[in-house]
Design a protein around this motif. Sequence first.
Motif, PDB file in Angstrom:
ATOM      1  N   LYS A   1      16.070  46.152  70.265  1.00 20.48           N
ATOM      2  CA  LYS A   1      15.192  45.233  69.197  1.00 20.48           C
ATOM      3  C   LYS A   1      15.227  45.776  68.170  1.00 20.48           C
ATOM      4  CE  LYS A   1      12.649  42.670  72.416  1.00 20.48           C
ATOM      5  NZ  LYS A   1      10.900  42.439  73.154  1.00 20.48           N
ATOM      6  N   GLY A   2      14.851  47.097  67.893  1.00 20.40           N
ATOM      7  CA  GLY A   2      14.864  48.055  66.566  1.00 20.40           C
ATOM      8  C   GLY A   2      16.025  47.959  65.517  1.00 20.40           C
ATOM      9  N   ILE A   3      17.160  48.028  66.432  1.00 22.06           N
ATOM     10  CA  ILE A   3      18.340  48.054  65.918  1.00 22.06           C
ATOM     11  C   ILE A   3      18.764  46.533  65.538  1.00 22.06           C
ATOM     12  CG2 ILE A   3      21.005  48.267  66.397  1.00 22.06           C
ATOM     13  CD1 ILE A   3      20.126  50.742  68.306  1.00 22.06           C
ATOM     14  N   ALA A   4      18.458  45.525  66.033  1.00 18.45           N
ATOM     15  CA  ALA A   4      18.914  44.221  65.766  1.00 18.45           C
ATOM     16  C   ALA A   4      17.976  43.910  64.456  1.00 18.45           C
ATOM     17  CB  ALA A   4      18.487  43.249  66.761  1.00 18.45           C
ATOM     18  N   ARG A   5      16.388  44.177  64.521  1.00 22.12           N
ATOM     19  CA  ARG A   5      15.752  44.349  63.385  1.00 22.12           C
ATOM     20  C   ARG A   5      16.152  44.988  62.128  1.00 22.12           C
ATOM     21  NH1 ARG A   5      11.276  45.130  66.555  1.00 22.12           N
ATOM     22  NH2 ARG A   5      11.164  47.233  65.569  1.00 22.12           N
ATOM     23  N   ALA A   6      16.867  45.758  62.097  1.00 17.55           N
ATOM     24  CA  ALA A   6      17.459  46.638  60.929  1.00 17.55           C
ATOM     25  C   ALA A   6      18.529  45.930  60.286  1.00 17.55           C
ATOM     26  CB  ALA A   6      17.639  48.065  61.534  1.00 17.55           C
ATOM     27  N   ASN A   7      19.005  44.923  61.004  1.00 19.03           N
ATOM     28  CA  ASN A   7      19.956  44.191  60.156  1.00 19.03           C
ATOM     29  C   ASN A   7      21.222  44.960  59.800  1.00 19.03           C
ATOM     30  OD1 ASN A   7      20.809  41.432  59.567  1.00 19.03           O
ATOM     31  ND2 ASN A   7      19.351  41.278  57.650  1.00 19.03           N
ATOM     32  N   LEU A   8      21.801  45.735  60.515  1.00 18.15           N
ATOM     33  CA  LEU A   8      22.837  46.397  60.095  1.00 18.15           C
ATOM     34  C   LEU A   8      24.330  45.688  60.739  1.00 18.15           C
ATOM     35  CD1 LEU A   8      21.583  49.736  61.255  1.00 18.15           C
ATOM     36  CD2 LEU A   8      21.803  49.053  58.832  1.00 18.15           C
ATOM     37  N   GLY A   9      24.156  44.442  61.317  1.00 14.59           N
ATOM     38  CA  GLY A   9      25.247  43.990  61.610  1.00 14.59           C
ATOM     39  C   GLY A   9      25.824  44.460  62.829  1.00 14.59           C
TER      40      GLY A   9
END
Length: 185
Positions: A80-88
């Motif tokens: 979820k943290g990686i998705a929230r970071a909006n890095l594609g």
Amino acid sequence: MAKYDKTDIERRMQGAVDSLKGDLSGLRTGRANTSLLDPVTVEVYGSIMPLSQVATVNAPEPRMLAVQVWDKANVIAVEKGIARANLGLNPMIDGQTLRLPLPDLTEERRKDLAKLAGQYGENAKIAIRNVRRDGMEALKDDEKKKEISEDDRKRSEDEVQKLTDKYVGDIDNAVAQKEKEILTQ
């Protein structure tokens, strides 16, 4: 006592350059780079923590990042943290490891990233100019208080301007290098 402090001005200008380099390292260039995940935060154990405190990140292949989560209970939170970071990036869970394949950057995305690098550079230059302004004001105050002479103020203002030019040059070089990296890979 004089308010002007050359070493403090130099330290603050260097801080702006270092901050810029940190921001630039987070921009994707098409190659796997573990610093890409530096801005990621994860909500675990009732608080928000940097990803580096709950997992190990490495780049096993040129176009893949692997995130080894230390506690199995935190795998979903890391995702979820990686998705929230909006890095594609789209994580694939494999036990306690998340695999992050890096998609190819489109030409349009490359141009957007290069433009963002330029904006980061502009913000860093603004910070440098603010430090310069503070230094110049401190020198004028010191002269008004008769703590330094007009000649000392002018000499010190020249030093501050030289420092400003040096650090603005460092910023321009860092941004140009990052833009080249983004646009050529």
